[in-house]
Design a protein around this motif. Sequence first.
Motif, PDB file in Angstrom:
ATOM      1  N   PHE A  85       0.797  -1.334   0.056  1.00  0.00           N
ATOM      2  CA  PHE A  85       0.171   0.151   0.179  1.00  0.00           C
ATOM      3  C   PHE A  85       0.671   1.331  -0.214  1.00  0.00           C
ATOM      4  CE2 PHE A  85      -3.267  -3.131   1.358  1.00  0.00           C
ATOM      5  CZ  PHE A  85      -3.944  -2.868   0.170  1.00  0.00           C
ATOM      6  N   ASN A  86       1.879   1.294   0.409  1.00  0.00           N
ATOM      7  CA  ASN A  86       3.009   2.290   0.437  1.00  0.00           C
ATOM      8  C   ASN A  86       3.481   2.545  -1.104  1.00  0.00           C
ATOM      9  OD1 ASN A  86       3.527   3.108   3.136  1.00  0.00           O
ATOM     10  ND2 ASN A  86       5.338   2.010   3.477  1.00  0.00           N
ATOM     11  N   ILE A  87       3.497   1.485  -1.576  1.00  0.00           N
ATOM     12  CA  ILE A  87       3.803   1.684  -3.157  1.00  0.00           C
ATOM     13  C   ILE A  87       2.577   2.215  -3.971  1.00  0.00           C
ATOM     14  CG2 ILE A  87       4.757   0.267  -5.196  1.00  0.00           C
ATOM     15  CD1 ILE A  87       6.363  -1.155  -3.358  1.00  0.00           C
ATOM     16  N   LYS A  88       1.486   1.453  -3.526  1.00  0.00           N
ATOM     17  CA  LYS A  88       0.195   2.197  -4.196  1.00  0.00           C
ATOM     18  C   LYS A  88       0.294   3.509  -4.273  1.00  0.00           C
ATOM     19  CE  LYS A  88      -2.471  -1.280  -5.797  1.00  0.00           C
ATOM     20  NZ  LYS A  88      -3.292  -1.501  -6.955  1.00  0.00           N
ATOM     21  N   ASN A  89       0.250   3.969  -2.848  1.00  0.00           N
ATOM     22  CA  ASN A  89       0.311   5.638  -2.413  1.00  0.00           C
ATOM     23  C   ASN A  89       1.151   6.477  -3.050  1.00  0.00           C
ATOM     24  OD1 ASN A  89      -0.935   7.281  -0.834  1.00  0.00           O
ATOM     25  ND2 ASN A  89       0.829   7.140   0.670  1.00  0.00           N
ATOM     26  N   ALA A  90       2.380   5.909  -3.432  1.00  0.00           N
ATOM     27  CA  ALA A  90       3.544   6.436  -4.108  1.00  0.00           C
ATOM     28  C   ALA A  90       3.027   6.691  -5.562  1.00  0.00           C
ATOM     29  CB  ALA A  90       4.937   5.940  -3.937  1.00  0.00           C
ATOM     30  N   LEU A  91       2.472   5.621  -6.215  1.00  0.00           N
ATOM     31  CA  LEU A  91       2.142   5.660  -7.637  1.00  0.00           C
ATOM     32  C   LEU A  91       1.031   6.645  -7.639  1.00  0.00           C
ATOM     33  CD1 LEU A  91       2.471   1.833  -8.555  1.00  0.00           C
ATOM     34  CD2 LEU A  91       3.590   3.739  -9.584  1.00  0.00           C
ATOM     35  N   LYS A  92      -0.032   6.717  -6.579  1.00  0.00           N
ATOM     36  CA  LYS A  92      -0.955   7.769  -6.603  1.00  0.00           C
ATOM     37  C   LYS A  92      -0.334   9.181  -6.893  1.00  0.00           C
ATOM     38  CE  LYS A  92      -4.671   6.176  -4.576  1.00  0.00           C
ATOM     39  NZ  LYS A  92      -5.554   5.710  -3.605  1.00  0.00           N
ATOM     40  N   LYS A  93       0.656   9.349  -5.837  1.00  0.00           N
ATOM     41  CA  LYS A  93       1.105  10.687  -5.871  1.00  0.00           C
ATOM     42  C   LYS A  93       1.811  11.195  -7.306  1.00  0.00           C
ATOM     43  CE  LYS A  93       2.467  10.503  -1.019  1.00  0.00           C
ATOM     44  NZ  LYS A  93       3.566  10.450  -0.009  1.00  0.00           N
ATOM     45  N   ILE A  94       2.431  10.201  -7.786  1.00  0.00           N
ATOM     46  CA  ILE A  94       2.935  10.507  -9.307  1.00  0.00           C
ATOM     47  C   ILE A  94       1.862  10.843 -10.039  1.00  0.00           C
ATOM     48  CG2 ILE A  94       3.986   9.666 -11.438  1.00  0.00           C
ATOM     49  CD1 ILE A  94       5.795   7.824  -9.443  1.00  0.00           C
ATOM     50  N   GLU A  95       0.825  10.260  -9.922  1.00  0.00           N
ATOM     51  CA  GLU A  95      -0.458  10.557 -10.981  1.00  0.00           C
ATOM     52  C   GLU A  95      -0.887  11.889 -10.653  1.00  0.00           C
ATOM     53  OE1 GLU A  95      -2.843   8.156 -12.438  1.00  0.00           O
ATOM     54  OE2 GLU A  95      -0.784   7.292 -12.912  1.00  0.00           O
ATOM     55  N   ASN A  96      -0.702  12.300  -9.097  1.00  0.00           N
ATOM     56  CA  ASN A  96      -1.281  13.834  -8.778  1.00  0.00           C
ATOM     57  C   ASN A  96      -0.286  14.686  -8.839  1.00  0.00           C
ATOM     58  OD1 ASN A  96      -3.642  12.225  -8.313  1.00  0.00           O
ATOM     59  ND2 ASN A  96      -2.931  11.998  -6.074  1.00  0.00           N
ATOM     60  N   GLY A  97       0.848  14.471  -9.357  1.00  0.00           N
ATOM     61  CA  GLY A  97       1.712  15.303  -9.255  1.00  0.00           C
ATOM     62  C   GLY A  97       2.540  15.835  -7.942  1.00  0.00           C
ATOM     63  N   LYS A  98       2.156  14.801  -7.181  1.00  0.00           N
ATOM     64  CA  LYS A  98       2.689  15.071  -5.542  1.00  0.00           C
ATOM     65  C   LYS A  98       3.877  14.255  -5.111  1.00  0.00           C
ATOM     66  CE  LYS A  98      -1.171  17.564  -3.899  1.00  0.00           C
ATOM     67  NZ  LYS A  98      -2.522  17.227  -4.455  1.00  0.00           N
ATOM     68  N   TYR A  99       4.583  13.585  -6.085  1.00  0.00           N
ATOM     69  CA  TYR A  99       5.592  12.614  -5.809  1.00  0.00           C
ATOM     70  C   TYR A  99       6.890  13.265  -5.224  1.00  0.00           C
ATOM     71  CZ  TYR A  99       8.648   8.579  -6.005  1.00  0.00           C
ATOM     72  OH  TYR A  99       9.719   7.787  -5.667  1.00  0.00           O
ATOM     73  N   GLY A 100       7.317  12.731  -4.017  1.00  0.00           N
ATOM     74  CA  GLY A 100       8.706  13.149  -3.909  1.00  0.00           C
ATOM     75  C   GLY A 100       8.504  14.316  -2.739  1.00  0.00           C
ATOM     76  N   ILE A 101       6.976  14.609  -2.434  1.00  0.00           N
ATOM     77  CA  ILE A 101       7.145  15.533  -1.228  1.00  0.00           C
ATOM     78  C   ILE A 101       6.968  15.059   0.095  1.00  0.00           C
ATOM     79  CG2 ILE A 101       5.516  17.436  -0.584  1.00  0.00           C
ATOM     80  CD1 ILE A 101       4.955  17.833  -3.599  1.00  0.00           C
ATOM     81  N   CYS A 102       7.749  15.593   1.140  1.00  0.00           N
ATOM     82  CA  CYS A 102       7.600  15.103   2.385  1.00  0.00           C
ATOM     83  C   CYS A 102       6.372  15.228   3.021  1.00  0.00           C
ATOM     84  CB  CYS A 102       8.807  15.988   3.208  1.00  0.00           C
ATOM     85  SG  CYS A 102       8.808  15.458   4.946  1.00  0.00           S
ATOM     86  N   GLU A 103       5.766  14.130   3.418  1.00  0.00           N
ATOM     87  CA  GLU A 103       4.539  14.515   4.182  1.00  0.00           C
ATOM     88  C   GLU A 103       4.323  15.112   5.358  1.00  0.00           C
ATOM     89  OE1 GLU A 103       2.482  10.688   4.312  1.00  0.00           O
ATOM     90  OE2 GLU A 103       2.202  10.403   2.110  1.00  0.00           O
ATOM     91  N   SER A 104       5.596  15.257   5.942  1.00  0.00           N
ATOM     92  CA  SER A 104       5.649  15.938   7.098  1.00  0.00           C
ATOM     93  C   SER A 104       5.662  17.410   7.324  1.00  0.00           C
ATOM     94  CB  SER A 104       6.731  15.319   8.068  1.00  0.00           C
ATOM     95  OG  SER A 104       7.207  16.335   9.285  1.00  0.00           O
TER      96      SER A 104
END
Length: 121
Positions: A77-96
């Motif tokens: 699910f971490n990976i699924k989540n990361a793939l979703k962020k790529i779709e949303n253009g939010k990949y690589g952004i610190c969640e904190s």
Amino acid sequence: MENINTQYFKEKLEAELKILTEELQKIARINSSNPNDWEPIPAVMDTLESDKNEVSDRIEAFEENKALTKELEIRFFNIKNALKKIENGKYGICESTGEQIPIARLEANPAAKTCMEHLEK
Ligand SMILES: [Zn+2]
């Protein structure tokens, strides 16, 4: 801000997701009432033919499957989540903190949710 090659990380994530899915399918199945849950496949208990040792072996194997399913499921699910962020253009952004996660950290763990120093303890 460094430019993240999301296509590159997408391929890495998808490759890892494929391996994880194969591993999970050996010991678990998607919960039919919750697609966000993998459940370990219960051990078959043929009590007529099994002696006590065999039954306890199977229970033990099932307990191991449960633990492994849990571990793989978290990564899945971490990976699924990361793939979703790529779709949303939010990949690589610190969640904190919302800052960019260093590329080297993503290279080591493409599904990282935060930078190293903002890891939840
Ligand atoms: Zn951070």
